[in-house]
Design a protein around this motif. Structure first.
Motif, PDB file in Angstrom:
ATOM      1  N   PRO A  88       0.831  -1.206   0.000  1.00 33.69           N
ATOM      2  CA  PRO A  88       0.000   0.000   0.000  1.00 33.69           C
ATOM      3  C   PRO A  88       0.867   1.258   0.000  1.00 33.69           C
ATOM      4  O   PRO A  88       2.107   1.185   0.021  1.00 33.69           O
ATOM      5  CB  PRO A  88      -0.753  -0.126   1.319  1.00 33.69           C
ATOM      6  CG  PRO A  88       0.231  -0.807   2.218  1.00 33.69           C
ATOM      7  CD  PRO A  88       1.005  -1.757   1.347  1.00 33.69           C
ATOM      8  N   GLU A  89       0.233   2.389  -0.027  1.00 34.22           N
ATOM      9  CA  GLU A  89       0.962   3.645   0.115  1.00 34.22           C
ATOM     10  C   GLU A  89       1.612   3.698   1.491  1.00 34.22           C
ATOM     11  O   GLU A  89       1.085   3.161   2.458  1.00 34.22           O
ATOM     12  CB  GLU A  89       0.018   4.840  -0.053  1.00 34.22           C
ATOM     13  CG  GLU A  89      -0.534   5.004  -1.457  1.00 34.22           C
ATOM     14  CD  GLU A  89      -1.377   6.259  -1.592  1.00 34.22           C
ATOM     15  OE1 GLU A  89      -1.426   7.047  -0.612  1.00 34.22           O
ATOM     16  OE2 GLU A  89      -1.993   6.447  -2.647  1.00 34.22           O
ATOM     17  N   GLY A  90       2.752   4.372   1.546  1.00 32.97           N
ATOM     18  CA  GLY A  90       3.452   4.485   2.818  1.00 32.97           C
ATOM     19  C   GLY A  90       4.506   3.436   3.012  1.00 32.97           C
ATOM     20  O   GLY A  90       5.116   3.352   4.081  1.00 32.97           O
ATOM     21  N   VAL A  91       4.729   2.603   1.959  1.00 34.90           N
ATOM     22  CA  VAL A  91       5.740   1.552   2.034  1.00 34.90           C
ATOM     23  C   VAL A  91       6.739   1.758   0.907  1.00 34.90           C
ATOM     24  O   VAL A  91       6.356   2.061  -0.228  1.00 34.90           O
ATOM     25  CB  VAL A  91       5.093   0.157   1.913  1.00 34.90           C
ATOM     26  CG1 VAL A  91       6.157  -0.920   1.742  1.00 34.90           C
ATOM     27  CG2 VAL A  91       4.250  -0.146   3.135  1.00 34.90           C
ATOM     28  N   ILE A  92       8.007   1.615   1.213  1.00 35.90           N
ATOM     29  CA  ILE A  92       9.045   1.691   0.187  1.00 35.90           C
ATOM     30  C   ILE A  92       9.934   0.462   0.291  1.00 35.90           C
ATOM     31  O   ILE A  92      10.008  -0.174   1.345  1.00 35.90           O
ATOM     32  CB  ILE A  92       9.903   2.972   0.322  1.00 35.90           C
ATOM     33  CG1 ILE A  92      10.567   3.030   1.707  1.00 35.90           C
ATOM     34  CG2 ILE A  92       9.068   4.222   0.066  1.00 35.90           C
ATOM     35  CD1 ILE A  92      11.540   4.189   1.849  1.00 35.90           C
ATOM     36  N   VAL A  93      10.580   0.111  -0.806  1.00 38.29           N
ATOM     37  CA  VAL A  93      11.480  -1.041  -0.844  1.00 38.29           C
ATOM     38  C   VAL A  93      12.867  -0.542  -1.210  1.00 38.29           C
ATOM     39  O   VAL A  93      13.035   0.229  -2.159  1.00 38.29           O
ATOM     40  CB  VAL A  93      11.001  -2.088  -1.865  1.00 38.29           C
ATOM     41  CG1 VAL A  93      11.951  -3.280  -1.894  1.00 38.29           C
ATOM     42  CG2 VAL A  93       9.585  -2.551  -1.540  1.00 38.29           C
ATOM     43  N   ARG A  94      13.866  -0.968  -0.439  1.00 39.03           N
ATOM     44  CA  ARG A  94      15.249  -0.553  -0.685  1.00 39.03           C
ATOM     45  C   ARG A  94      16.158  -1.770  -0.668  1.00 39.03           C
ATOM     46  O   ARG A  94      15.904  -2.751   0.030  1.00 39.03           O
ATOM     47  CB  ARG A  94      15.715   0.427   0.396  1.00 39.03           C
ATOM     48  CG  ARG A  94      14.992   1.772   0.363  1.00 39.03           C
ATOM     49  CD  ARG A  94      15.460   2.604  -0.844  1.00 39.03           C
ATOM     50  NE  ARG A  94      14.843   3.919  -0.853  1.00 39.03           N
ATOM     51  CZ  ARG A  94      13.716   4.215  -1.471  1.00 39.03           C
ATOM     52  NH1 ARG A  94      13.060   3.257  -2.131  1.00 39.03           N
ATOM     53  NH2 ARG A  94      13.230   5.440  -1.446  1.00 39.03           N
ATOM     54  N   SER A  95      17.253  -1.651  -1.442  1.00 39.39           N
ATOM     55  CA  SER A  95      18.278  -2.691  -1.418  1.00 39.39           C
ATOM     56  C   SER A  95      19.237  -2.382  -0.283  1.00 39.39           C
ATOM     57  O   SER A  95      19.798  -1.281  -0.212  1.00 39.39           O
ATOM     58  CB  SER A  95      19.040  -2.720  -2.745  1.00 39.39           C
ATOM     59  OG  SER A  95      18.177  -3.124  -3.791  1.00 39.39           O
ATOM     60  N   ILE A  96      19.391  -3.351   0.614  1.00 38.83           N
ATOM     61  CA  ILE A  96      20.262  -3.116   1.767  1.00 38.83           C
ATOM     62  C   ILE A  96      21.332  -4.191   1.858  1.00 38.83           C
ATOM     63  O   ILE A  96      21.239  -5.262   1.254  1.00 38.83           O
ATOM     64  CB  ILE A  96      19.458  -3.080   3.078  1.00 38.83           C
ATOM     65  CG1 ILE A  96      18.869  -4.474   3.381  1.00 38.83           C
ATOM     66  CG2 ILE A  96      18.359  -2.037   3.060  1.00 38.83           C
ATOM     67  CD1 ILE A  96      18.406  -4.646   4.805  1.00 38.83           C
ATOM     68  N   ASP A  97      22.340  -3.879   2.646  1.00 36.67           N
ATOM     69  CA  ASP A  97      23.370  -4.839   3.030  1.00 36.67           C
ATOM     70  C   ASP A  97      22.808  -5.617   4.226  1.00 36.67           C
ATOM     71  O   ASP A  97      22.580  -5.036   5.285  1.00 36.67           O
ATOM     72  CB  ASP A  97      24.636  -4.082   3.417  1.00 36.67           C
ATOM     73  CG  ASP A  97      25.626  -4.935   4.183  1.00 36.67           C
ATOM     74  OD1 ASP A  97      25.467  -6.169   4.209  1.00 36.67           O
ATOM     75  OD2 ASP A  97      26.556  -4.364   4.791  1.00 36.67           O
ATOM     76  N   PRO A  98      22.539  -6.897   4.079  1.00 37.86           N
ATOM     77  CA  PRO A  98      21.893  -7.644   5.155  1.00 37.86           C
ATOM     78  C   PRO A  98      22.759  -7.824   6.390  1.00 37.86           C
ATOM     79  O   PRO A  98      22.258  -8.205   7.432  1.00 37.86           O
ATOM     80  CB  PRO A  98      21.578  -8.992   4.503  1.00 37.86           C
ATOM     81  CG  PRO A  98      22.574  -9.131   3.421  1.00 37.86           C
ATOM     82  CD  PRO A  98      22.822  -7.749   2.909  1.00 37.86           C
ATOM     83  N   GLU A  99      24.066  -7.537   6.275  1.00 37.13           N
ATOM     84  CA  GLU A  99      24.949  -7.656   7.436  1.00 37.13           C
ATOM     85  C   GLU A  99      24.854  -6.434   8.333  1.00 37.13           C
ATOM     86  O   GLU A  99      24.686  -6.535   9.533  1.00 37.13           O
ATOM     87  CB  GLU A  99      26.391  -7.858   6.966  1.00 37.13           C
ATOM     88  CG  GLU A  99      27.436  -7.675   8.069  1.00 37.13           C
ATOM     89  CD  GLU A  99      27.308  -8.686   9.200  1.00 37.13           C
ATOM     90  OE1 GLU A  99      27.786  -8.385  10.306  1.00 37.13           O
ATOM     91  OE2 GLU A  99      26.733  -9.750   8.973  1.00 37.13           O
ATOM     92  N   SER A 100      24.897  -5.262   7.713  1.00 32.44           N
ATOM     93  CA  SER A 100      24.924  -4.031   8.504  1.00 32.44           C
ATOM     94  C   SER A 100      23.566  -3.363   8.619  1.00 32.44           C
ATOM     95  O   SER A 100      23.348  -2.536   9.504  1.00 32.44           O
ATOM     96  CB  SER A 100      25.906  -3.035   7.874  1.00 32.44           C
ATOM     97  OG  SER A 100      25.431  -2.630   6.586  1.00 32.44           O
ATOM     98  N   GLY A 101      22.648  -3.710   7.682  1.00 31.35           N
ATOM     99  CA  GLY A 101      21.358  -3.040   7.668  1.00 31.35           C
ATOM    100  C   GLY A 101      21.397  -1.699   6.960  1.00 31.35           C
ATOM    101  O   GLY A 101      20.392  -0.980   6.949  1.00 31.35           O
ATOM    102  N   TYR A 102      22.564  -1.329   6.354  1.00 30.99           N
ATOM    103  CA  TYR A 102      22.696  -0.037   5.680  1.00 30.99           C
ATOM    104  C   TYR A 102      22.382  -0.185   4.186  1.00 30.99           C
ATOM    105  O   TYR A 102      22.170  -1.278   3.666  1.00 30.99           O
ATOM    106  CB  TYR A 102      24.113   0.506   5.862  1.00 30.99           C
ATOM    107  CG  TYR A 102      24.452   0.815   7.301  1.00 30.99           C
ATOM    108  CD1 TYR A 102      23.470   1.237   8.193  1.00 30.99           C
ATOM    109  CD2 TYR A 102      25.766   0.705   7.764  1.00 30.99           C
ATOM    110  CE1 TYR A 102      23.790   1.530   9.508  1.00 30.99           C
ATOM    111  CE2 TYR A 102      26.085   0.992   9.081  1.00 30.99           C
ATOM    112  CZ  TYR A 102      25.095   1.397   9.950  1.00 30.99           C
ATOM    113  OH  TYR A 102      25.405   1.692  11.252  1.00 30.99           O
TER     114      TYR A 102
END
Length: 705
Positions: free
Chosen positions: A611-625
């Motif tokens: 829904p609106e209000g959600v975004i998807v990002r590619s992250i480093d699964p080790e650091s969370g950055y």
């Protein structure tokens, strides 16, 4: 002239009014044929117009009422010979029988015989008590005469044969010749021989005591006396009489015919009684629309039965649990409406009155964790990429008491993301989450999700130590596929009287618990449990598209799995009523039942759209950055708008040292079972933990008092 109202006059008025009321009740039930009127239950999901279930009479019996014309004459004659030899001649009461009984009672100084006719027995069993008093006998006699006026002898005898009490089996009354014939001989009543009919009739005086199994000589003597009376009146010929005397006076033994879908039907009766009035259960000709899906219900019963059978075959301690029988319960709800599509309240369909989906309260264990993490996501203080510490933790409880939570495998993983902690159901990070966002916030979130019992704000709250019902748990999980709206489960859609008038219609109850965006983030985490976490075993059942959460209590006594597709939430529990150690994780005990059921029915495989209000990002699964070239991953993570990380992941030499890919598609599974020594140690720790929790609650209550 004034009428003097004396206590005697008042008593006569009251008695007359009561008799008139009983007569009306008798007329409704017998003259109108209520005992053989069909109760039709339709499925709200079926548009064919055909009933899904057809039952009979106020008890909703599964057996079809018998028609006297379809029975061989010796069936009815055997009952007349046993109970009311002059039935075809008297007017509802038998003066000869009454005189003989009165003489016996005078000699005994108390009521030992009643001289009851079939009319009287029928009225007593249906409308009066079994108390031996002259007042009851007088009322019984008055009604018996009225019954003889209103019905023909054939109609009275037919009603009697359908209603006669023939004992109990496993808490269920055996009523009527149809149930008796099927239970005692495994045949239809029209196939009974004269000897078999006489033996069934011989037990009527004390059907739970004077059976061929318990008192064989007495049963045979009574049977032979009944056969002798039948021969004296030429109701059977000499050849049949001799043949009957030579036959064995024993019941063969079979199963009592069951209602179809016994747990669902029992729960439906309870809901009708709760939401309407009990009188509708005894009103003839009603039609019911229920939320049941017959195909789903059939598969649910099979899944529970096969799942329990597998566990008994595989684990000796389950087979040898003594009197504490293992059970499983299953509840399947349409999250869009709350309609209960399938319900299995335990592993014994012959005893459906104890519905474990609504009457049993148990600790949900880790199946409660979604509501801790829901509170964390909603607070915007944490995201699925937030790093948590999975390391030894000591919680000070005050008064020199402390608590050390541990993970089920007794290992610590150091730094983990919130997603990994959730998907692998790590206890220590969950405790840290609840402490960081506030115990009261978690408790409040649980209350908003619909848990009715007390959810105390204690350090162990996130581990599911508060007892809940399966219905509450399934209802709370409906907020995830609906993106924030909770639906109240229900079975009864509509009830109509015999004229077709609607006397009850369900009103949908939906309540928004959280925002669509927050619910979607939680849905993403719950999907991860199935794809990579403790429920990855579901891939064996082709259910990788589902979402859900396992729940194994800290002492390994209860196993849960609550999972869903966009159109169905299903909860499964496995355990013992008396708390015998199950010693199995939810992956071994609950998931096979859930997976078997869900893989055999049709459910939606559509993806729930963000829904609106959600975004998807590619992250480093080790650091969370934020992911970049040279970093682990990438892993596509879901965030609430405004909460995604902005810092770049560490690169270079230190980044390579820290490199640890956490989120590939390797499955993670809970252990199948724990050893008895480990269980004994964990159970001891769980008991100590339970005592600490109780003391903590007492301390809080004293503060507020």
């Amino acid at each position: 002239m004034a009428v003097v109202v004396t206590p005697l006059v008042i008593a006569i008025w009251i008695a007359s009014g009561w008799i008139l009321w009983l007569n009306r009740k008798m007329t409704t039930h017998l003259a109108d044929g209520h005992y053989k009127t069909a109760v039709k239950i339709y499925s709200a999901t079926d548009r064919s117009g055909e009933p899904a279930i057809t039952l009979y009479g106020p008890e909703w019996r599964a057996t079809t009422p018998v028609e006297l014309s379809e029975l061989p004459s010796h069936v009815a004659d055997a009952f007349i010979a046993a109970e009311d030899l002059r039935f075809r001649q008297h007017i509802g009461i038998d003066p000869i029988g009454i005189a003989r009984a009165l003489l016996s009672n005078i000699r005994a100084g108390e009521i030992t015989q009643g001289g009851s006719t079939i009319n009287q027995q029928l009225i007593k069993s249906l409308f009066l008590t079994h108390e031996r008093t002259y007042t009851r006998k007088i009322i019984e006699a008055i009604l018996a005469v009225q019954l003889d006026v209103q019905l023909t002898k054939k109609e009275i005898l037919e009603a009697y044969l359908n209603e006669v009490y023939l004992g109990h089996q496993r808490g269920t009354a055996i009523l009527g010749i149809d149930e008796g014939a099927r239970l005692f001989y495994g045949k239809k009543p029209e196939d009974l021989t004269a000897a078999e009919s006489a033996l069934i009739a011989s037990i009527i005086q004390a059907p739970n005591r004077d059976t061929p199994e318990k008192r064989p000589e007495l049963a045979k003597t009574r049977r032979d006396r009944i056969l002798e009376r039948m021969r004296e009146r030429e109701w059977i010929d000499e050849e049949d009489y001799r043949k009957a005397l030579d036959s064995r006076a024993r019941f063969r033994g079979d199963a009592l015919p069951q209602r179809p879908f016994p747990y669902y039907v029992a729960a439906l009766r309870s809901e009708i009684e709760e939401k309407t009035r009990a009188k509708w259960l005894r009103t003839p000709g009603i039609s019911i629309v229920a939320e049941i899906d017959p195909k789903m219900q059939e598969q649910a019963e099979r899944a529970v039965s096969s799942g329990l059978g597998r566990l008994k075959r595989s684990h000796s301690w389950i087979r040898n649990a003594g009197k504490d029988e293992i059970h499983s319960a299953l509840l399947s709800v349409d999250p869009r409406t709350g309609g209960v599509r399938a319900l299995v309240g335990g592993g014994d369909p012959a005893a459906p009155r104890f519905d474990r989906t609504s009457m049993m309260r148990r600790q949900p264990g880790s199946a409660f964790k979604p509501f801790t993490y829901l509170a964390a996501i909603e607070s915007r203080k944490m995201t699925p990429a937030t790093l948590l510490l999975d390391s030894p933790l000591t919680v000070d409880l005050g008064g020199k008491e402390s608590w050390k939570p541990h993970n089920y495998d007794e290992k610590f993983r150091g730094r983990v993301t919130l997603r990994e902690a959730f998907e692998k159901s790590l206890n220590v990070p969950a405790v840290r989450v609840s402490r960081q966002i506030g115990l009261k916030r978690v408790s409040r979130q649980a209350e908003e999700a619909g848990f009715s019992g007390e959810i105390p704000a204690i350090p162990a709250i996130s581990l599911g130590v508060a007892e809940v019902t399966m219905r509450e748990l399934a209802a709370a999980y409906t907020i995830f596929p609906t993106l924030g709206e909770r639906a109240e489960p229900f079975l009864l859609t509509e009830l109509r009287d015999k004229e077709g008038e609607i006397v009850y219609q369900h009103e949908e109850k939906r309540e928004r618990v959280t925002s669509p965006a927050v619910a979607y983030v939680m849905h993403s985490l719950l999907r991860g449990v199935v794809r990579r976490g403790t429920a990855s075993r579901l891939s064996r059942y082709g259910m990788r598209h589902a979402a859900g959460k396992t729940g194994t209590t800290s002492d390994y006594r209860d196993a849960w799995f609550v999972g869903y597709t966009p159109d169905l939430v299903t909860a499964v529990w496995v355990g013992f009523d008396r708390g015998t150690p199950l010693r199995l994780s939810s992956a071994e005990a609950a998931i096979p039942v859930w997976g078997t059921f869900m893989s055999r029915i049709e459910t939606s495989k559509k993806e729930i759209e963000a829904p609106e209000g959600v975004i998807v990002r590619s992250i480093d699964p080790e650091s969370g950055y934020v992911w970049g070239e040279g970093c682990p991953g990438p892993f596509r993570e879901v965030f609430l708008s405004g909460t995604a990380p902005t810092r770049d992941c560490p690169k270079g030499f230190f980044g390579r040292i820290a490199r640890r890919v956490l989120f590939d598609d390797e499955s993670f599974d809970e252990p199948a079972a724990i050893t008895f020594d480990k269980f004994r140690r964990w159970a001891h720790e769980a008991d100590q933990e339970r005592q600490r929790v109780e003391r903590w609650i007492d301390r809080i209550e004293r503060i507020f008092d």
